[in-house]
Design a protein around this motif. Structure first.
Motif, PDB file in Angstrom:
ATOM      1  N   UNK A  78       0.815  -1.217   0.000  1.00 57.16           N
ATOM      2  CA  UNK A  78       0.000   0.000   0.000  1.00 57.16           C
ATOM      3  C   UNK A  78       0.846   1.265   0.000  1.00 57.16           C
ATOM      4  N   UNK A  79       2.054   1.187   0.543  1.00 58.18           N
ATOM      5  CA  UNK A  79       2.906   2.374   0.543  1.00 58.18           C
ATOM      6  C   UNK A  79       3.675   2.532  -0.761  1.00 58.18           C
ATOM      7  N   UNK A  80       3.611   1.524  -1.597  1.00 66.76           N
ATOM      8  CA  UNK A  80       4.262   1.611  -2.897  1.00 66.76           C
ATOM      9  C   UNK A  80       5.745   1.370  -2.872  1.00 66.76           C
ATOM     10  N   UNK A  81       6.280   0.907  -1.746  1.00 69.60           N
ATOM     11  CA  UNK A  81       7.732   0.694  -1.678  1.00 69.60           C
ATOM     12  C   UNK A  81       8.143  -0.587  -2.389  1.00 69.60           C
ATOM     13  N   UNK A  82       7.217  -1.552  -2.429  1.00 71.81           N
ATOM     14  CA  UNK A  82       7.544  -2.814  -3.069  1.00 71.81           C
ATOM     15  C   UNK A  82       8.458  -3.690  -2.245  1.00 71.81           C
ATOM     16  N   UNK A  83       8.854  -3.230  -1.071  1.00 75.06           N
ATOM     17  CA  UNK A  83       9.749  -4.011  -0.227  1.00 75.06           C
ATOM     18  C   UNK A  83       8.934  -4.911   0.696  1.00 75.06           C
ATOM     19  N   UNK A  84       9.554  -5.987   1.167  1.00 72.81           N
ATOM     20  CA  UNK A  84       8.828  -7.007   1.906  1.00 72.81           C
ATOM     21  C   UNK A  84       9.330  -7.123   3.339  1.00 72.81           C
ATOM     22  N   UNK A  85       8.477  -7.706   4.170  1.00 74.46           N
ATOM     23  CA  UNK A  85       8.794  -7.975   5.574  1.00 74.46           C
ATOM     24  C   UNK A  85       8.652  -9.472   5.805  1.00 74.46           C
ATOM     25  N   UNK A  86       9.592 -10.063   6.506  1.00 75.37           N
ATOM     26  CA  UNK A  86       9.537 -11.486   6.842  1.00 75.37           C
ATOM     27  C   UNK A  86       9.035 -11.637   8.270  1.00 75.37           C
ATOM     28  N   UNK A  87       8.015 -12.473   8.458  1.00 77.27           N
ATOM     29  CA  UNK A  87       7.414 -12.690   9.775  1.00 77.27           C
ATOM     30  C   UNK A  87       7.637 -14.136  10.183  1.00 77.27           C
ATOM     31  N   UNK A  88       8.156 -14.341  11.391  1.00 79.02           N
ATOM     32  CA  UNK A  88       8.351 -15.687  11.941  1.00 79.02           C
ATOM     33  C   UNK A  88       7.548 -15.799  13.236  1.00 79.02           C
ATOM     34  N   UNK A  89       6.559 -16.676  13.241  1.00 79.50           N
ATOM     35  CA  UNK A  89       5.724 -16.846  14.427  1.00 79.50           C
ATOM     36  C   UNK A  89       6.390 -17.816  15.403  1.00 79.50           C
ATOM     37  N   UNK A  90       6.431 -17.430  16.662  1.00 79.11           N
ATOM     38  CA  UNK A  90       7.035 -18.257  17.706  1.00 79.11           C
ATOM     39  C   UNK A  90       5.991 -18.813  18.663  1.00 79.11           C
ATOM     40  N   UNK A  91       4.751 -18.384  18.510  1.00 75.68           N
ATOM     41  CA  UNK A  91       3.634 -18.910  19.287  1.00 75.68           C
ATOM     42  C   UNK A  91       2.545 -19.319  18.308  1.00 75.68           C
ATOM     43  N   UNK A  92       1.509 -19.962  18.832  1.00 77.31           N
ATOM     44  CA  UNK A  92       0.395 -20.399  18.006  1.00 77.31           C
ATOM     45  C   UNK A  92      -0.904 -19.830  18.573  1.00 77.31           C
ATOM     46  N   UNK A  93      -1.809 -19.467  17.692  1.00 77.11           N
ATOM     47  CA  UNK A  93      -3.107 -18.987  18.154  1.00 77.11           C
ATOM     48  C   UNK A  93      -3.762 -20.023  19.062  1.00 77.11           C
ATOM     49  N   UNK A  94      -4.362 -19.551  20.139  1.00 73.78           N
ATOM     50  CA  UNK A  94      -5.005 -20.425  21.109  1.00 73.78           C
ATOM     51  C   UNK A  94      -4.106 -20.825  22.254  1.00 73.78           C
ATOM     52  N   UNK A  95      -2.808 -20.531  22.144  1.00 73.49           N
ATOM     53  CA  UNK A  95      -1.881 -20.871  23.224  1.00 73.49           C
ATOM     54  C   UNK A  95      -1.931 -19.840  24.343  1.00 73.49           C
ATOM     55  N   UNK A  96      -1.745 -20.310  25.558  1.00 74.54           N
ATOM     56  CA  UNK A  96      -1.549 -19.400  26.675  1.00 74.54           C
ATOM     57  C   UNK A  96      -0.131 -18.836  26.588  1.00 74.54           C
ATOM     58  N   UNK A  97       0.005 -17.551  26.807  1.00 73.07           N
ATOM     59  CA  UNK A  97       1.311 -16.908  26.785  1.00 73.07           C
ATOM     60  C   UNK A  97       1.494 -16.144  28.086  1.00 73.07           C
ATOM     61  N   UNK A  98       2.738 -15.918  28.433  1.00 72.29           N
ATOM     62  CA  UNK A  98       3.060 -15.211  29.674  1.00 72.29           C
ATOM     63  C   UNK A  98       3.732 -13.880  29.359  1.00 72.29           C
ATOM     64  N   UNK A  99       3.632 -12.968  30.298  1.00 69.45           N
ATOM     65  CA  UNK A  99       4.297 -11.679  30.152  1.00 69.45           C
ATOM     66  C   UNK A  99       5.763 -11.885  29.813  1.00 69.45           C
ATOM     67  N   UNK A 100       6.227 -11.226  28.768  1.00 63.90           N
ATOM     68  CA  UNK A 100       7.623 -11.335  28.339  1.00 63.90           C
ATOM     69  C   UNK A 100       7.852 -12.318  27.212  1.00 63.90           C
ATOM     70  N   UNK A 101       6.864 -13.152  26.908  1.00 64.59           N
ATOM     71  CA  UNK A 101       7.031 -14.108  25.812  1.00 64.59           C
ATOM     72  C   UNK A 101       7.100 -13.381  24.469  1.00 64.59           C
ATOM     73  N   UNK A 102       8.019 -13.818  23.619  1.00 66.45           N
ATOM     74  CA  UNK A 102       8.085 -13.307  22.250  1.00 66.45           C
ATOM     75  C   UNK A 102       7.145 -14.147  21.394  1.00 66.45           C
ATOM     76  N   UNK A 103       6.159 -13.511  20.801  1.00 71.22           N
ATOM     77  CA  UNK A 103       5.134 -14.207  20.033  1.00 71.22           C
ATOM     78  C   UNK A 103       5.526 -14.368  18.573  1.00 71.22           C
ATOM     79  N   UNK A 104       6.292 -13.409  18.047  1.00 76.03           N
ATOM     80  CA  UNK A 104       6.736 -13.451  16.658  1.00 76.03           C
ATOM     81  C   UNK A 104       7.861 -12.453  16.478  1.00 76.03           C
TER      82      UNK A 104
END
Length: 298
Positions: A78-104
């Motif tokens: 949408x910004x027209x830059x044409x550049x990409x972002x890589x996303x790596x998920x470290x948690x899964x939807x539906x999981x309980x997470x704790x304060x400080x956990x890195x989700x992605x």
């Protein structure tokens, strides 16, 4: 939006085209019609690349990671830059997470990361808040036959996302809208001349559509099942009256308790043998789950 994210959205029961529409609308709110982040453009070189972590700031249940990933992936478009972002998920939807956990983690042009940050977090925090609230209800009903249901009391434009979050939190969806299930409520009964007349009219007009009937007394519950209804909304009944309705209806219909329910009384209602507890607060009153984006500058 890359293929893996589209696949994840479809696996969650979400339409990637609809999710894209929601995201683009949210980005217009944040970036204006020209899709411009004036602060990031002014302060960060276009060629700078970094990694950032999506970090839980509170305990809860996560939902919406694929939606957040889609935000980061679409900002380049949408910004027209044409550049990409890589996303790596470290948690899964539906999981309980704790304060400080890195989700992605997200890696890409720093401008894009910060431009996408608020929209991604708004959706992720909202969906995770709904999932966290829903899980509290699911836990309260554990060990009983009752399940927690959502309602149509959703944020305009976000119904599909919020109902997905309910599922991620261990809840169940009722109807999506006014088109897929007929729900005969008090005003319909009044306008049509009673439960039986209203039920007959719906069945004649839409023979294939499921029909649900709202009842407020045991007598109405019996009338509704004798008319043919197989799903009843027992509105604002006490646990004692609800137990009577459950006994009177037997296995002729599924029953849902609705109206003013709280976690404190969930067990009492579940003990009646009712099939569902309907809770509008899952989507209209859930606080967000606090999640932040922490940039790692090398």
């Amino acid at each position: 939006m890359i293929e893996s994210t589209e696949t994840a959205l479809r696996a969650a029961g979400l339409d990637p085209a609809h999710v894209r529409q929601v995201i683009e609308g949210a980005l217009v709110e944040d970036l204006g019609p020209d899709f411009l982040d004036v602060t990031s453009v002014a302060t960060i070189p276009a060629e700078q690349t970094d990694t950032a972590d999506l970090v839980a700031r509170a305990d809860g249940v996560v939902a919406g990671l694929a939606v957040a990933a889609a935000v980061f992936e679409l900002v380049g478009d949408v910004t027209g830059s044409g550049r990409t972002v890589e996303v790596s998920e470290l948690a899964r939807d539906g999981e309980r997470v704790a304060r400080g956990d890195v989700l992605a983690t997200v890696t890409g042009p720093t401008r894009l990361l910060l431009t996408a940050e608020r929209t991604a977090l708004n959706l992720l925090c909202r969906m995770s808040g709904v999932a966290t609230h829903t899980r509290a209800w699911a836990d309260a009903l554990a060990g009983t036959k009752a399940m927690v249901l959502d309602t149509r009391k959703t944020t305009p434009g976000l119904r599909a996302l919020e109902k997905y979050a309910v599922r991620a939190g261990g809840g169940t969806n009722k109807r999506m809208g006014l088109y897929d299930v007929a729900m005969i409520k008090d005003n319909h009964k009044l306008a049509a001349g009673g439960i039986t007349a209203a039920y007959r009219r719906v069945r004649e007009a839409f023979p294939e559509v499921p029909v649900q009937v709202e009842v407020i007394t045991v007598a109405e519950a019996v009338e509704a099942v004798e008319a043919g209804a197989d799903f009843l909304l027992c509105d604002n009944m006490t646990p004692e009256v609800l137990a009577e309705a459950v006994a009177a209806v037997g296995d002729r219909a599924e029953l849902e308790a609705t109206g003013g329910l709280t976690l404190e009384v969930a067990g009492r209602y579940a003990a009646t043998g009712v099939d569902f507890l309907s809770v509008g607060a899952l989507t209209h009153s859930s606080p967000i789950l606090d999640i932040a984006l922490d940039l790692r500058v090398e």
